[in-house]
Design a protein around this motif. Structure first.
Motif, short mmCIF file in Angstrom:
data_model
loop_
_atom_site.label_atom_id
_atom_site.label_comp_id
_atom_site.label_asym_id
_atom_site.label_seq_id
_atom_site.Cartn_x
_atom_site.Cartn_y
_atom_site.Cartn_z
N PRO A 102 0.83 -1.21 0.00
CA PRO A 102 0.00 0.00 0.00
C PRO A 102 0.86 1.26 0.00
CG PRO A 102 0.18 -0.84 2.22
CD PRO A 102 0.91 -1.83 1.34
N TRP A 103 0.31 2.32 -0.55
CA TRP A 103 0.96 3.64 -0.55
C TRP A 103 -0.03 4.62 0.06
CZ3 TRP A 103 5.85 4.34 -3.05
CH2 TRP A 103 6.34 3.16 -3.66
N GLY A 104 0.41 5.34 1.11
CA GLY A 104 -0.50 6.20 1.84
C GLY A 104 -0.28 7.69 1.60
N ILE A 105 -1.39 8.44 1.63
CA ILE A 105 -1.29 9.90 1.55
C ILE A 105 -0.82 10.43 2.90
CG2 ILE A 105 -2.54 12.07 1.24
CD1 ILE A 105 -4.39 10.68 -0.67
N LYS A 106 0.27 11.16 2.88
CA LYS A 106 0.84 11.73 4.09
C LYS A 106 0.85 13.25 3.98
CE LYS A 106 3.80 7.77 5.18
NZ LYS A 106 5.18 7.27 5.42
N VAL A 107 0.30 13.89 5.00
CA VAL A 107 0.24 15.35 5.05
C VAL A 107 1.07 15.84 6.23
CG1 VAL A 107 -1.27 17.37 5.26
CG2 VAL A 107 -2.07 15.32 4.04
N GLN A 108 1.96 16.78 6.00
CA GLN A 108 2.75 17.33 7.10
C GLN A 108 1.84 18.07 8.08
OE1 GLN A 108 5.83 19.66 5.02
NE2 GLN A 108 7.35 18.21 5.78
N ASP A 109 2.13 17.93 9.37
CA ASP A 109 1.34 18.64 10.37
C ASP A 109 1.76 20.11 10.43
OD1 ASP A 109 3.67 18.88 11.99
OD2 ASP A 109 3.22 16.99 13.02
N GLN A 110 1.08 20.86 11.29
CA GLN A 110 1.31 22.30 11.35
C GLN A 110 2.71 22.66 11.81
OE1 GLN A 110 -2.63 23.02 13.52
NE2 GLN A 110 -2.35 24.94 12.44
N ASN A 111 3.37 21.75 12.50
CA ASN A 111 4.70 22.04 13.01
C ASN A 111 5.82 21.57 12.08
OD1 ASN A 111 3.67 23.10 15.49
ND2 ASN A 111 3.32 21.01 16.20
N SER A 112 5.45 21.02 10.93
CA SER A 112 6.44 20.53 9.96
C SER A 112 6.24 21.25 8.64
CB SER A 112 6.29 19.02 9.76
OG SER A 112 6.36 18.32 10.98
N SER A 113 7.32 21.43 7.90
CA SER A 113 7.19 22.11 6.61
C SER A 113 8.30 21.69 5.67
CB SER A 113 7.18 23.63 6.78
OG SER A 113 8.42 24.10 7.29
N ASP A 114 8.15 22.08 4.42
CA ASP A 114 9.10 21.77 3.36
C ASP A 114 10.46 22.41 3.66
OD1 ASP A 114 8.86 21.04 0.06
OD2 ASP A 114 10.50 22.33 0.68
N ALA A 115 11.54 21.65 3.46
CA ALA A 115 12.88 22.16 3.75
C ALA A 115 13.28 23.29 2.81
CB ALA A 115 13.90 21.02 3.67
N THR A 116 12.81 23.21 1.56
CA THR A 116 13.15 24.23 0.58
C THR A 116 12.22 25.43 0.65
OG1 THR A 116 13.95 22.47 -0.89
CG2 THR A 116 13.57 24.64 -1.88
N GLY A 151 -8.54 23.58 7.28
CA GLY A 151 -7.71 24.20 6.25
C GLY A 151 -8.15 23.73 4.90
N ASN A 152 -7.28 23.86 3.90
CA ASN A 152 -7.61 23.37 2.56
C ASN A 152 -6.34 23.00 1.80
OD1 ASN A 152 -7.76 26.64 2.29
ND2 ASN A 152 -6.89 25.74 0.43
N TYR A 153 -6.52 22.18 0.79
CA TYR A 153 -5.40 21.81 -0.05
C TYR A 153 -5.10 22.92 -1.06
CZ TYR A 153 -5.74 17.12 1.88
OH TYR A 153 -5.75 16.05 2.73
N ALA A 154 -3.91 22.88 -1.61
CA ALA A 154 -3.49 23.84 -2.63
C ALA A 154 -2.56 23.14 -3.61
CB ALA A 154 -2.79 25.03 -1.99
N VAL A 155 -2.44 23.69 -4.79
CA VAL A 155 -1.45 23.22 -5.75
C VAL A 155 -0.55 24.40 -6.09
CG1 VAL A 155 -1.06 22.32 -8.08
CG2 VAL A 155 -2.94 21.42 -6.71
N GLU A 175 -5.79 26.37 8.59
CA GLU A 175 -6.61 27.53 8.90
C GLU A 175 -5.78 28.59 9.60
OE1 GLU A 175 -11.11 27.60 10.23
OE2 GLU A 175 -9.83 27.24 11.97
N GLY A 176 -5.88 29.82 9.14
CA GLY A 176 -5.11 30.92 9.71
C GLY A 176 -3.84 31.22 8.95
N GLU A 177 -3.42 30.29 8.06
CA GLU A 177 -2.23 30.52 7.24
C GLU A 177 -2.61 31.20 5.93
OE1 GLU A 177 0.47 26.71 8.77
OE2 GLU A 177 -0.55 26.60 6.83
N THR A 178 -1.64 31.84 5.31
CA THR A 178 -1.87 32.53 4.04
C THR A 178 -1.48 31.63 2.88
OG1 THR A 178 -1.39 34.67 5.08
CG2 THR A 178 -1.26 34.57 2.68
N LEU A 179 -2.30 31.62 1.86
CA LEU A 179 -1.99 30.86 0.66
C LEU A 179 -0.70 31.40 0.05
CD1 LEU A 179 -3.11 28.68 -1.38
CD2 LEU A 179 -4.04 30.62 -2.67
#
Length: 218
Positions: A102-116, A151-155, A175-179
């Motif tokens: 199986p391959w699972g959808i993983k979403v970073q939590d509010q305390n984690s973010s992209d390194a770049t 919150g919501n997803y974005a591309v 929620e509360g973050e800026t796109l």
């Protein structure tokens, strides 16, 4: 003339501040679904358009895939499914991707973010289980893929160092973050599909797949 112009401008301002209504969904029940992208605001899109495309994957390492806005035709692609139950203490969204695992959808939590791109929360589709608690949410007669919190997803158009190319990468905006710049807000609409048969020799099972609300494909 001036009054008419002011009235037009007022209506435009109100339209920009009001969620854009979407076509009503026709719901059914199934054990699998394809995740189709729907723009939160049809007037705000990327180039080329991602409206109506599906979530896809780009390989970025052993057992690792970033989630991207994919193609328009999912014929033959394996669908996603909701696995597990709250009573068992784990619910996630998986896809077999035609493999024995199986391959699972993983979403970073509010305390984690992209390194770049600090502050941006990545979405991946990696081997093994997905983020616990992720699943479909039915509200007001509409069903979409939920997140770990409000919150919501974005591309977003983002450069990926592994493939050394710009990708239309899926992110999550809490929620509360800026796109972020270069992104558009989206939601994933689950289109009802038929659950695939596991390949011979699979080390996985569909015994805990849930039947869920989904949208009847047009």
């Amino acid at each position: 003339m001036l009054t008419s112009l002011l009235t037009s401008l007022t209506l435009l301002a109100l339209a920009g501040a009001t969620p854009v209504p979407q076509t009503a969904q026709q719901l059914s029940r199934a054990k699998a679904y394809q995740l189709q992208i729907q723009l939160l605001d049809p007037t705000k899109d990327l180039e080329p358009s991602i409206a109506g495309t599906y979530i896809g994957t780009i390989h970025v390492g052993a057992g690792l895939n970033v989630a991207v806005a994919g193609g328009r035709n999912v014929s033959g692609d394996t669908p996603f499914y909701t696995n597990g139950t709250a009573a068992e203490g784990y619910v996630d969204v998986l896809n077999d991707l035609g493999t024995a695992y199986p391959w699972g959808i993983k979403v970073q939590d509010q305390n984690s973010s992209d390194a770049t791109y600090p502050g941006e929360h990545d979405v991946e589709i990696d081997v093994g289980g997905g983020s616990n608690g992720l699943g479909l949410v039915t509200d007001g007669g509409e069903v979409t893929l939920g997140g770990l919190a409000a919150g919501n997803y974005a591309v977003c158009n983002r450069f990926n160092g592994y493939v050394r190319a710009n990708l239309t990468m899926v992110k999550y905006v809490y929620e509360g973050e800026t796109l972020p710049d270069g992104c558009v807000g989206i939601e994933f609409v689950p289109l009802c599909a038929e659950l695939n048969t596991l390949p011979e020799g699979s080390e996985w099972t569909h015994d805990f797949v849930q039947e869920v609300d989904c949208v009847v494909p047009a």
